[in-house]
Structure formats: C-alpha cells, structure tokens
Design a protein around this motif. Structure first.
Motif, short mmCIF file in Angstrom:
data_model
loop_
_atom_site.label_atom_id
_atom_site.label_comp_id
_atom_site.label_asym_id
_atom_site.label_seq_id
_atom_site.Cartn_x
_atom_site.Cartn_y
_atom_site.Cartn_z
N GLY A 1 17.96 28.73 29.29
CA GLY A 1 17.09 29.33 28.54
C GLY A 1 15.94 29.79 28.98
N ALA A 2 14.72 29.80 28.21
CA ALA A 2 13.37 30.48 28.63
C ALA A 2 13.11 29.61 29.82
CB ALA A 2 12.39 30.01 27.34
N TYR A 3 13.39 28.25 29.77
CA TYR A 3 12.87 27.35 30.91
C TYR A 3 13.43 28.00 32.27
CZ TYR A 3 11.61 23.00 33.25
OH TYR A 3 11.11 21.90 34.25
N SER A 4 14.47 28.82 32.32
CA SER A 4 15.13 29.21 33.85
C SER A 4 13.84 30.16 34.27
CB SER A 4 16.13 30.24 33.44
OG SER A 4 17.50 29.41 33.05
N TYR A 5 13.20 30.57 33.62
CA TYR A 5 11.99 31.66 34.01
C TYR A 5 10.91 30.62 34.74
CZ TYR A 5 13.57 35.74 31.76
OH TYR A 5 14.32 36.96 31.27
N VAL B 1 10.64 37.67 40.58
CA VAL B 1 11.66 36.80 39.77
C VAL B 1 12.17 37.88 38.85
CG1 VAL B 1 12.01 35.09 37.85
CG2 VAL B 1 10.07 34.67 39.70
N ILE B 2 13.56 37.92 39.14
CA ILE B 2 14.30 38.82 38.27
C ILE B 2 15.48 38.32 37.31
CG2 ILE B 2 15.94 39.57 40.23
CD1 ILE B 2 15.66 42.45 39.01
N ASN B 3 15.39 38.89 36.00
CA ASN B 3 16.59 38.45 35.07
C ASN B 3 17.02 39.93 34.98
OD1 ASN B 3 18.51 38.31 33.47
ND2 ASN B 3 17.41 37.07 31.91
N ALA B 4 17.98 40.55 35.68
CA ALA B 4 18.26 41.94 35.63
C ALA B 4 19.26 42.16 34.39
CB ALA B 4 19.14 42.51 36.89
N GLY B 5 19.57 41.22 33.27
CA GLY B 5 20.19 41.49 32.40
C GLY B 5 21.88 41.96 32.72
N ALA B 6 22.34 42.85 31.97
CA ALA B 6 23.73 43.35 32.38
C ALA B 6 23.64 44.01 33.93
CB ALA B 6 24.20 44.24 31.26
N TYR B 7 22.82 44.44 34.15
CA TYR B 7 22.58 45.14 35.61
C TYR B 7 22.84 44.13 36.61
CZ TYR B 7 20.63 49.36 33.68
OH TYR B 7 20.55 50.83 33.02
N THR B 8 22.84 42.86 36.39
CA THR B 8 23.21 41.79 37.27
C THR B 8 24.81 42.02 37.81
OG1 THR B 8 21.95 40.25 36.13
CG2 THR B 8 23.62 39.42 37.44
N HIS B 9 25.63 42.52 36.84
CA HIS B 9 26.84 42.71 36.97
C HIS B 9 27.48 43.98 37.31
CE1 HIS B 9 26.46 39.00 34.91
NE2 HIS B 9 25.88 39.49 33.75
#
Ligand code: DQA
Length: 159
Positions: free
Chosen positions: A136-140, A80-88
């Motif tokens: 929000g946090a629920y996305s995780y 599971v990844i939230n790459a933050g700004a690296y996403t873009h």
C-alpha cells in the motif's frame, strides 16, 4: 548529479504515473484510502528525517514522465517510480531510466503478482535496483528508504 561530487544533501524525485492522482477514490479495496497528497507529504517527512530532499511529481502522460526522468539527471541523485499501468507497457520509460543511469527503485501499492497476468510483467524491473510491491502507501516509504540506503552505501568511502 554525482553523489560523490560533494557533501550536499541528497535529492530524490518520486515519480507517479497515470491514474495515481486519483488515489483515495480509485479502487480503494486495491490501492487503499491514502490520497496522493498524503503519500507525498509522508515521503517528504521521511526524507527530512533522513536529511534528503524529496520532490514528488505525478503525470498521466508517458512523454512527460520521460522528460522528467531526463531532467532528473541534473537535479536529483535517484528516482522512486510508480509508473502505474506504464510499468506493463512502456519501453520508453524503461529506456529513459536506462539512459540516465540513475539509481531507481520501482514501487507499487498493490502486489502486482497477485493480480491479473497482464500486471505480472514489468518493463522496468530488469533495469532498476529493486522493486517493492504490495504494501500500500507504505511501499513508497520502503522504496525511499531502500534508495537512500543504496545511495549512501554506494558512495561510502571504504575504511
Ligand atoms: C500500480 C499497479 C499497476 O498495475 C496499475 O496499473 C496502477 C497502480 C500499483 O501501484 O499497484 O496504476 O502501479
């Protein structure tokens, strides 16, 4: 690791990219008030309830995230990844996920499509199973559940 190899517990890594260590303080109107520690604790709890080991990790550095994706191949069944700004911006993170060929779910706290246009493009979206954005946090939690469901259904023996 190959899930089909054994009956052992599934293992999932949650990768958080840059600035997510500041959750709770960082633009709470956009990202909410939960801290990263709270999000990780909840993900571990959800994992336990589903009999899955969840290992969270955060880095502000692109290369460290790439190394973690490579290492995940021998240690975990999915990402599971939230790459933050690296996403873009990060072709390296996209290529690392494509290289290890691990089932991956992309998550975002905010709805990236409701925000600035530079956030509308994700380099990861075309190579992940799916994306969850805006809860929000629920996305995780949603991302983790979706990944576990995918891992279990893709290895289920047809009856
Ligand atoms: C984010 C959205 C990104 O655009 C931003 O750079 C982040 C967080 C989110 O979780 O909503 O750092 O990935």
């Amino acid at each position: 690791m190959s899930v089909a190899d054994s009956d052992r517990q599934l293992s999932v890594i949650i990768l958080h990219g840059p600035n997510l260590n500041l959750l709770g303080l960082r633009e709470p109107g956009i990202y909410g008030v939960s801290t990263l520690a709270q999000i990780d604790a909840r993900a571990i709890e959800v994992g336990k309830s589903l009999d899955v080991v969840v290992t969270p990790m955060q880095s502000n550095h692109e290369g460290v995230l790439v190394d973690a994706i490579h290492a995940a191949r021998d240690r975990h069944d999915g990402i599971v990844i939230n790459a933050g700004a690296y996403t873009h911006t990060s072709i390296s993170i996209r290529d690392a996920i494509a290289a290890v060929q691990m089932p991956t779910v992309e998550v975002h706290l905010s709805n990236i499509y409701k925000r600035e246009t530079f956030r509308h493009h994700s380099y990861l979206a075309p190579i992940v199973i799916g994306q969850i954005s805006g809860f929000g946090a629920y996305s995780y939690e949603l991302g983790l559940q979706a990944l576990i469901d995918h891992l279990r259904s893709s290895t289920a023996v047809p009856s």
